[in-house]
Every structure is written in structure tokens, then in C-alpha cells.
Design an enzyme around this catalytic site. Sequence first.
Site, short mmCIF file in Angstrom:
data_model
loop_
_atom_site.label_atom_id
_atom_site.label_comp_id
_atom_site.label_asym_id
_atom_site.label_seq_id
_atom_site.Cartn_x
_atom_site.Cartn_y
_atom_site.Cartn_z
N ASP A 191 7.89 -4.16 12.83
CA ASP A 191 7.48 -3.59 11.52
C ASP A 191 7.49 -2.10 11.64
O ASP A 191 6.54 -1.70 12.59
CB ASP A 191 6.13 -4.25 11.29
CG ASP A 191 5.55 -3.90 9.79
OD1 ASP A 191 6.31 -3.21 9.16
OD2 ASP A 191 4.69 -4.61 9.41
N HIS A 248 3.89 3.59 2.25
CA HIS A 248 3.35 2.85 1.04
C HIS A 248 3.35 3.53 -0.32
O HIS A 248 2.68 3.55 -1.12
CB HIS A 248 1.89 2.27 1.24
CG HIS A 248 1.91 1.06 2.12
ND1 HIS A 248 0.64 0.33 2.06
CD2 HIS A 248 2.64 0.23 2.57
CE1 HIS A 248 0.91 -0.85 2.93
NE2 HIS A 248 2.16 -0.64 3.16
N HIS A 303 9.52 -8.15 7.95
CA HIS A 303 8.93 -8.56 6.68
C HIS A 303 9.79 -7.92 5.76
O HIS A 303 10.29 -6.92 5.73
CB HIS A 303 7.58 -8.25 6.18
CG HIS A 303 7.00 -7.07 6.12
ND1 HIS A 303 7.05 -6.13 5.19
CD2 HIS A 303 6.53 -6.24 6.72
CE1 HIS A 303 6.72 -5.08 5.11
NE2 HIS A 303 6.26 -5.08 6.34
N ASP A 338 9.13 0.86 5.73
CA ASP A 338 8.18 -0.31 5.96
C ASP A 338 8.71 -1.57 4.94
O ASP A 338 8.13 -1.36 3.75
CB ASP A 338 6.77 0.15 5.51
CG ASP A 338 5.80 -0.58 5.48
OD1 ASP A 338 6.18 -1.93 6.33
OD2 ASP A 338 4.57 -0.45 4.87
N GLU A 391 4.18 -10.10 3.28
CA GLU A 391 3.68 -9.57 4.40
C GLU A 391 2.63 -8.49 3.53
O GLU A 391 1.36 -8.43 4.00
CB GLU A 391 4.36 -8.74 5.18
CG GLU A 391 3.84 -8.39 6.43
CD GLU A 391 3.32 -6.85 6.27
OE1 GLU A 391 2.25 -6.11 7.11
OE2 GLU A 391 3.38 -6.16 5.31
#
Length: 509
Positions: free
Chosen positions: A354, A448, A281, A293, A325
Site C-alpha cells: 500500500d 488523501h 487496494h 494511494d 479499504e
Amino acid sequence: MKYLPFVATLASSALAAGINFAQLLDQKPLDIADNIKWELKPEVDSAALQSAVNELDLKIEAANLFKVAHGSVFEYGHPTRIIGSPGHWSTVNHLLDTLHHLKHYYDVDVQSFEAFTGILKSFSLSINGVVPKSADALDLTPPTPGGLPVTGPVVLVDNYGCQASDYPFNVTNGIALIQRGSCSFGQKSELAGLRGAKAALIYNNEPGSAKGTLGTPTPHMVPSLSLSKEDGEAVKRQLLGSGSVSATVAVDAYVKKFKTKNVIATTRYGNDSNIVMLGAHSDSVAAGPGINDDGSGTISLLNVAKYLSKFKVNNKVRFAWWAAEEEGLLGSDYYVSKLTPKEKSQIRLFMDYDMMASPNYAYQIYNATNSENPLGSEELKNLYIDWYVEQGLNYTLVPFDGRSDYDGFIKSGIPGGGIATGAEGLKTEEEAELFGGEAGVAYDPCYHSLCDDLANLDYGAWVVNTKLIAHSVATYAKSLDGFPLREEASPVKMTAQPNFKYHGPNLVL
């Protein structure tokens, strides 16, 4: 006429190589030239393709992604490649620019679609004046009015809050306390809103926190936060005891619909009944630039696509860079939803890549079995296992639970699997012995987060896994002999799939 000398030179080379030039004469001059150049390429070979992988190429592309992520600073206050941001549009354009130079080898498609994304500025929660440590905002939550606090009595919802009858009438103007399970977070939030609740608190039904997403917004959803099982049950005990609990909730956020794009590149040559597909992604979360990520997977695929263009393949290879994604696998789901039955049958397998470079990595293989997934998924898993063993490397099997873009393919009967290096989960003592690193620390401590930048990459692991990606592509692009035929596959065993705990990185139930 200007092409004739060039074509004549290629024709001589073709004849020397034993290629039947006469069969190409009914084609356009440039098509003839491309076909001859194709035939002159060596057949794809795993060792040769792996040997092209190098750390410098990965570093150059990582720097490119980090640079384009900074295009979002003016709007977002920090680098990010979330869909709809300048950073993500620049990522898409970089992919297209690179693939444009390979247009003799790939047919490139851009697939546009609309997707919701949510931007969370802040949130807060206090229950009887106490701030629960586990409180988190669910993705795509709407805000409280004006982003200001709302206060009301906490009201316990019956069962799992999946039926309107589970919501007591006194939840109106209150804060609904709902247990996770049985139906989606979004359905719980909507039912709470329909009953007139000011907000919803959804607590986990298993140990730990309950990060999640409400999914596609609906008008009746209310500001929704999550709690751990421990914190949620503590509030429940208070309600069942004294019967009086008050909560104050504030959420400053917005949800917006964006247009975004998948990028798909398919080799012009090769058997189109045997399409070998792989994906990563291209987007990040709003919080940071997403260089691991999934910048790492994005870059691994882009470099392997470049290296592959030096070789001739027997089966078509299709690379995909999915958008949205992070909003719930929206790009890959959209792609699969648009496939005809024939197009689905032509895709022999899908490989998901991923997070290839987590700094506290483990070499993870999705534990895809033929007993619960389309026939061929286990053969793909075994290819990864065999390669790690041949390299003298350890590996570990991780749940195949819907957390990444293989989900839509598996549910459509297409075999799938993949590898990863770990996200927010904590490395175990056993894994520290197998892979090094630090036990009790997340595989990617910057998952994240803003610090998912150029310093958040283990290049050794990244090179290893990019070589494995190259091996998977070369193996199946050369031959699918021994890989289960789609038409011979038993009916897809869907019993486990609709109950996947995840749909993307977030819990959905």
C-alpha cells in the site's frame, strides 16, 4: 479435430523437454495444451522476475488509472476512484480486462459485497465564537439537519463516554465533549445520540489531531467532529472553570451503501496447500484520484502478475485487489471472513503493498514480529530487510498497527507483513539523511488529496519497491523451505491485535 495439429506440435516440444505426455492424454485438448505450455515455462527466478520491472510499464498503467479516475468528474466534480464511483468501476474493469488476457495462467474470481461510504461536502465548528484549527469531520459522520448549523451548550462527558451512564442528562440538545479512548468513535457517537445530543466532539487522548471513522452507520449516531488533545483539553478547562461554553456545528454530508467488488487472481498451477498471497487496494478516497494511494500498489501487483505469467511456480500465487479499504479495510475483511478453516490454512502468508511511490519517500518495512503476530511474520520482515541490504539501500521499520489490509489476515492467524513509502507522517531529520528528501514534510504531501495524481509519484522508489515485490513473490512461489509451517505455529498471540490503534487509515478508538 481442429486442435490436433496444435496439440501435436506442443507434444513434440514436450517430449523434447522430457515431459511425460502420456500422463496428459486423459485431459481435454486445450487443457493438454495449457499443461504442456506450463511445463515448458522456466521455473520462476527472482533475478529474472525483477529484471522485467521497468519504469515505462508503471507510467503507462498510472496514466490508465488517472484516465479512468476522470470518469467520476461529472458526478463528483473532480477525478476520484472511491467505491461506487465510475472511476472505481472502471478500475475494476481494467483489472479484469488485463487478467482476461492471462486466463491461461490465472483463475480469476470477483467477490461482490456491500459497503458504506461517506461523502463530506463541508463542515464547520465554532466554540464560543472561536474556530479550533484542529477540527475535522470523522469519516461516515451523518449531517446536521439539512446540512445547517446547530447550536447548543457543550457538555463534558464522564470517563471515555463508553457507557450510557457517562452521559449527563443535560447533554440533551447539547454538544457532547468526549475524550478518545477505550471504545470506538462510533460507539461514542451513538451513545451521545441516544442521550439526545445534537452533535459530538471527540478529542484526542494523545498529542495531535484525531482523524478517524465512525464505522458502520447506526440510526442514533450524531454529527461527529474530532479535535486535537490540546484543543479538547482547552474546552474542558473552560467548562470546569466558568462552566459555560457554547458550540455551533454544521456538517453537510451523506452516507450511502454501495455494492463493490474485490478482484482475486490465483495461478492455475502450483501447490494449493502453499498459497503465497499478496494484495493492494483498488479504491481511493473521495477527495482525489489516489494514484499513489493505492494506485501505485495496484499497478505494481498488476505488472508483477503479468511478468509472473512467463514462469512456472511451485507454490500457487494469489493476487488480490481489495475494494473499500478506505472505508475501513472492508474488502480484505470480507474476504477473510468468507474463508473456511481449510482455506485459511492453505494461505501460508499475506503480503501487503500500500503506497509504493510517495514523493518524499522512506523505504518502510512493517515491524512484524513473531512474538506478537502469527509465526512467519518476522521471517517475511527479514526477507525485506535482506533485500534492501543486498541492494545497498537503507530502510526503516514502522509500526505494525492495523493501518492496512494485513489486519484481517493477522487476526485470523495468517502470517503477514509488507512495505510502504509513507503517508501523512512527517519525515524525520534522520530519515532525510537515509533517503534524501525534506525533513519536516509529509512522505506524501498529497495524501488523501486531489493532488494525488501523476505528478505525485517518485518513479525511482516505485521501481525499487516493485522489484522487491517481484522478489518476494518469486522467492516464496519457488519454495517455502525454512518458512514456518502453519500447523507447527504456536497459538496466535492476539493480545495486541484487538487493540490495534487503526483499522485502515483512520483511528478507531
